[in-house]
Design a protein around this motif. Sequence first.
Motif, PDB file in Angstrom:
ATOM      1  N   VAL A   1       6.333 -10.960   3.972  1.00 23.03           N
ATOM      2  CA  VAL A   1       7.269 -10.170   3.278  1.00 23.03           C
ATOM      3  C   VAL A   1       7.122  -9.973   1.835  1.00 23.03           C
ATOM      4  O   VAL A   1       6.884  -9.133   1.056  1.00 23.03           O
ATOM      5  N   PHE A   2       6.755 -11.131   1.304  1.00 18.22           N
ATOM      6  CA  PHE A   2       6.732 -11.286  -0.266  1.00 18.22           C
ATOM      7  C   PHE A   2       5.459 -11.224  -0.712  1.00 18.22           C
ATOM      8  O   PHE A   2       5.177 -11.326  -2.144  1.00 18.22           O
ATOM      9  N   GLN A   3       4.326 -11.237   0.050  1.00 17.64           N
ATOM     10  CA  GLN A   3       3.145 -11.357  -0.417  1.00 17.64           C
ATOM     11  C   GLN A   3       2.604 -10.013  -1.144  1.00 17.64           C
ATOM     12  O   GLN A   3       2.853  -8.956  -0.415  1.00 17.64           O
ATOM     13  N   PRO A   4       1.924 -10.034  -2.248  1.00 21.17           N
ATOM     14  CA  PRO A   4       1.419  -8.729  -2.793  1.00 21.17           C
ATOM     15  C   PRO A   4       0.534  -8.144  -1.915  1.00 21.17           C
ATOM     16  O   PRO A   4      -0.422  -8.712  -1.131  1.00 21.17           O
ATOM     17  N   PHE A   5       0.724  -6.683  -1.838  1.00 18.26           N
ATOM     18  CA  PHE A   5      -0.180  -5.693  -0.955  1.00 18.26           C
ATOM     19  C   PHE A   5       0.285  -5.707   0.487  1.00 18.26           C
ATOM     20  O   PHE A   5      -0.319  -5.065   1.282  1.00 18.26           O
ATOM     21  N   PHE A   6       1.239  -6.552   0.706  1.00 15.14           N
ATOM     22  CA  PHE A   6       1.556  -6.611   2.322  1.00 15.14           C
ATOM     23  C   PHE A   6       2.554  -5.388   2.388  1.00 15.14           C
ATOM     24  O   PHE A   6       3.448  -5.466   1.904  1.00 15.14           O
ATOM     25  N   THR A   7       2.264  -4.449   3.389  1.00 13.81           N
ATOM     26  CA  THR A   7       3.336  -3.342   3.752  1.00 13.81           C
ATOM     27  C   THR A   7       3.486  -3.307   5.167  1.00 13.81           C
ATOM     28  O   THR A   7       2.320  -3.120   5.918  1.00 13.81           O
ATOM     29  N   THR A   8       4.394  -2.591   5.527  1.00 11.73           N
ATOM     30  CA  THR A   8       4.426  -2.259   6.962  1.00 11.73           C
ATOM     31  C   THR A   8       4.899  -0.588   6.911  1.00 11.73           C
ATOM     32  O   THR A   8       4.889  -0.032   7.905  1.00 11.73           O
ATOM     33  N   LYS A   9       4.681  -0.117   5.598  1.00 10.55           N
ATOM     34  CA  LYS A   9       4.847   1.342   5.688  1.00 10.55           C
ATOM     35  C   LYS A   9       3.209   1.954   5.584  1.00 10.55           C
ATOM     36  O   LYS A   9       2.410   1.403   5.339  1.00 10.55           O
ATOM     37  N   PRO A  10       3.209   3.177   6.168  1.00  7.35           N
ATOM     38  CA  PRO A  10       1.976   4.160   5.780  1.00  7.35           C
ATOM     39  C   PRO A  10       1.446   3.946   4.431  1.00  7.35           C
ATOM     40  O   PRO A  10       2.479   3.918   3.540  1.00  7.35           O
ATOM     41  N   MET A  11       0.304   4.035   4.203  1.00  5.33           N
ATOM     42  CA  MET A  11      -0.435   3.951   3.014  1.00  5.33           C
ATOM     43  C   MET A  11       0.400   4.934   1.821  1.00  5.33           C
ATOM     44  O   MET A  11       0.394   4.442   0.602  1.00  5.33           O
ATOM     45  N   GLU A  12       0.718   5.948   2.233  1.00  8.11           N
ATOM     46  CA  GLU A  12       1.205   7.098   1.166  1.00  8.11           C
ATOM     47  C   GLU A  12       2.706   6.783   0.826  1.00  8.11           C
ATOM     48  O   GLU A  12       2.994   7.289  -0.002  1.00  8.11           O
ATOM     49  N   ASP A  13       3.379   5.767   1.544  1.00  6.48           N
ATOM     50  CA  ASP A  13       4.670   5.360   1.492  1.00  6.48           C
ATOM     51  C   ASP A  13       4.765   4.197   0.668  1.00  6.48           C
ATOM     52  O   ASP A  13       6.082   3.780   0.232  1.00  6.48           O
ATOM     53  N   GLY A  14       4.022   3.401   0.283  1.00  4.96           N
ATOM     54  CA  GLY A  14       4.148   2.055  -0.369  1.00  4.96           C
ATOM     55  C   GLY A  14       3.028   1.378  -0.569  1.00  4.96           C
ATOM     56  O   GLY A  14       1.870   1.274   0.157  1.00  4.96           O
TER      57      GLY A  14
END
Length: 158
Positions: free
Chosen positions: A107-120
């Motif tokens: 969760v705190f790693q840079p560039f890790f996201t569970t959001k779609p590309m356009e949202d985060g």
Amino acid sequence: MFFACEMPQEMKRVNLVPIIKSAIDLLDASFRKEQVKYVVKIEDETLWLKADPIQLTQIIFNLLMNAIYFSPKDGLVTMEALQTETDIILKILDEGSGFTPEALEKVFQPFFTTKPMEDGSGLGLSVVHGIVASHKGIIKAENRTRKGAIFTITLPKN
């Protein structure tokens, strides 16, 4: 192109309460637009700590934006602030789907996201983590017992 840079810090004695209230005020329209409710529980009138007020706002803003994003319609975001003898403790709870075990690990790693590309971009929580660490604090992400996520930030008072 994005370049990571250290933000200069202006550490001074600040009361966290008005910072929380102004972040909530700034996000009031977002809460309404997404039909998410919120409650703020602050135990004391003043929560003094030595910190950078702009960076504190950034922490609260980022965590609340995520809580709104992951909350279902009519979901409730809870923000709690309290103090112990040595620390200020800030909790942000949502009623979203919570974390998968993999997401919780990263969760705190840079560039890790569970959001779609356009949202985060996956930078928000790594920035929050960096700010908390630079204030000699601790941030913890976990799943709530029923549903949703909880972020707990512990910041030393001085």
